[in-house]
Design an enzyme around this catalytic site. Sequence first.
Site, mmCIF file in Angstrom:
data_model
loop_
_atom_site.group_PDB
_atom_site.id
_atom_site.type_symbol
_atom_site.label_atom_id
_atom_site.label_comp_id
_atom_site.label_asym_id
_atom_site.label_seq_id
_atom_site.Cartn_x
_atom_site.Cartn_y
_atom_site.Cartn_z
ATOM 1 C CG ASP A 102 -22.834 -8.012 -18.814
ATOM 2 O OD1 ASP A 102 -24.057 -8.144 -18.650
ATOM 3 O OD2 ASP A 102 -22.254 -6.908 -18.863
HETATM 4 N N1 URA Z 1 -22.621 -4.224 -14.823
HETATM 5 C C1 URA Z 1 -22.253 -4.599 -16.072
HETATM 6 O O1 URA Z 1 -22.066 -3.778 -16.941
HETATM 7 N N2 URA Z 1 -22.104 -5.915 -16.292
HETATM 8 C C2 URA Z 1 -22.258 -6.851 -15.356
HETATM 9 O O2 URA Z 1 -22.074 -8.035 -15.634
HETATM 10 C C3 URA Z 1 -22.637 -6.444 -14.070
HETATM 11 C C4 URA Z 1 -22.812 -5.118 -13.837
#
Ligand code: URA
Length: 238
Positions: A102
């Site tokens: 993310d």
């Molecule tokens: N899980 C999440 O919630 N975000 C990420 O970036 C990776 C795994």
Amino acid sequence: MRLDKFLADMGKGSRSQVKEAGKKGRIYVNGQVEKILKRKIDPNIDQVTLDGEPVQYRKWEYFLLNKPKGVVSATEDKRYKTVVDLLGKDGRRDLFPVGRLDLDTEGLLLLTNDGDMAHRLLSPKKHVDKTYYARVSGRLPKDAVQIMAQGMELEDKTRVMPGRLEIAAQGQEEAEIYLTIQEGKFHQVKRMFQVLGCRVEYLKRVSFGPLALEEDLLPGQYRRLTEGEIESLRENAP
Ligand code: URA
């Protein structure tokens, strides 16, 4: 392979930039200036230089990046810097991130142009571990480890495979944890903690299969994988 394609693929600019460099006499093949960029070369045999620097041919590239916050796991984006932008002169056009972190997640992200390898590493069937460190707020249920170990249904009814939860530190209303999962569903770690009634405040991926993020690789920094590391990735996801 055409000389202009070779140089563009190796990240030396667009085809037109490369053509321009050729016109200016900045490109040499086997010690001879070369202005005809349409000509073919054998990248395994011919020695190409740009501005006196040898251009090394690499068919496959594998980079380990410590992704900082605020950078998108994509190859192009209108608003944000991308993880490929962070590779600067090494950011050849055919690289892409192996999965996504993310925008606000930090940590280990692989970049490659090896589509087969990327596919295998991401396939839940190959059971490649991905470990995340998180700081979460809210009270962790007493049986959080067991709940994660059973696999669960997320709030939108998506089922996820079991995760291995390790609680590194725990206060009344916050905890530091490591969670190892083998899938990469959208916001998966955040949503798994949501099911437990907690909120992920900070998230960082610390390992991916056999690779761990080293302390001295700061956010935004990257390095090439060694031959040994590439081999062990292959062994992890045959
Ligand atoms: N899980 C999440 O919630 N975000 C990420 O970036 C990776 C795994």
